[in-house]
Design an enzyme around this catalytic site. Structure first.
Site, short mmCIF file in Angstrom:
data_model
loop_
_atom_site.label_atom_id
_atom_site.label_comp_id
_atom_site.label_asym_id
_atom_site.label_seq_id
_atom_site.Cartn_x
_atom_site.Cartn_y
_atom_site.Cartn_z
N LYS A 127 49.35 -10.37 -30.43
CA LYS A 127 49.39 -8.95 -30.75
C LYS A 127 50.69 -8.53 -31.45
CE LYS A 127 46.32 -7.54 -26.96
NZ LYS A 127 46.23 -6.68 -25.76
N TYR A 162 37.20 -3.51 -31.05
CA TYR A 162 37.34 -3.02 -29.68
C TYR A 162 36.29 -1.97 -29.31
CZ TYR A 162 41.66 -5.62 -29.16
OH TYR A 162 42.58 -6.63 -29.06
N ARG A 179 42.51 -17.89 -20.65
CA ARG A 179 42.76 -16.73 -19.79
C ARG A 179 43.78 -17.07 -18.69
NH1 ARG A 179 40.41 -12.50 -21.34
NH2 ARG A 179 40.62 -11.37 -19.38
N THR A 226 46.09 -9.20 -17.22
CA THR A 226 46.29 -8.18 -18.25
C THR A 226 47.56 -7.38 -17.99
OG1 THR A 226 43.90 -8.01 -18.55
CG2 THR A 226 45.23 -6.20 -19.41
N ASN A 278 50.96 -6.32 -24.24
CA ASN A 278 50.94 -7.50 -23.37
C ASN A 278 50.81 -8.81 -24.14
OD1 ASN A 278 48.22 -7.58 -24.05
ND2 ASN A 278 47.50 -6.91 -22.04
#
Length: 140
Positions: A11, A51, A87, A93, A114
């Site tokens: 990100k 999203y 994951r 998260t 994050n």
């Protein structure tokens, strides 16, 4: 042994802090292999489409705004049980709840910033990979 592919996004908060190599290193050292990767700048329309599953959630607009705030690195990871493995390496998260040694515990700045996104199921991985990559771009 189930070899899978999954989507990973580094990100804007992480790309701004030049953490791409550190994050990829953690993914690769866990046994995942990068088979496609590109650095892009998402448009607002692309972020909204990607999203859209969160469209009715209160954080949707902030998430879209954040994801277009800078470049991201989209990549396809491959490996044994890749969805679950990715994951696990990413961590929870919420970085405050993430386990030590995970990407989010080590690099995340906040719940929103994050550092990474990862597919949450095999079905979603297929859809998310197809959103960013053509089949010819996947090289294993």
């Amino acid at each position: 042994m189930t070899i899978q592919q999954t989507l990973s996004i580094i990100k804007p908060d992480a790309t701004k802090r030049n953490l791409i190599g550190s994050i990829v290193s953690k993914l690769e050292s866990s046994g995942l292999k990068v088979i496609a990767q590109k650095k892009i700048q998402l448009t607002e329309l692309q972020a909204k489409q990607f999203y859209k599953v969160h469209k009715e959630r209160p954080f949707y607009h902030d998430l879209v705004k954040f994801m277009v705030s800078g470049p991201v690195v989209v990549q396809v990871l491959e490996g044994e049980n890749a969805v679950i493995k990715n994951r696990q390496v990413m961590g929870a998260t919420n970085p405050d709840e993430a386990e030590e040694g995970t990407i989010r515990k080590e690099f995340a700045e906040s719940l929103e910033a994050n550092s990474v996104h990862g597919s949450d199921s095999i079905e979603n991985a297929y859809q998310e990979i197809s959103f960013f990559f053509s089949q010819i771009e996947l090289v294993n």
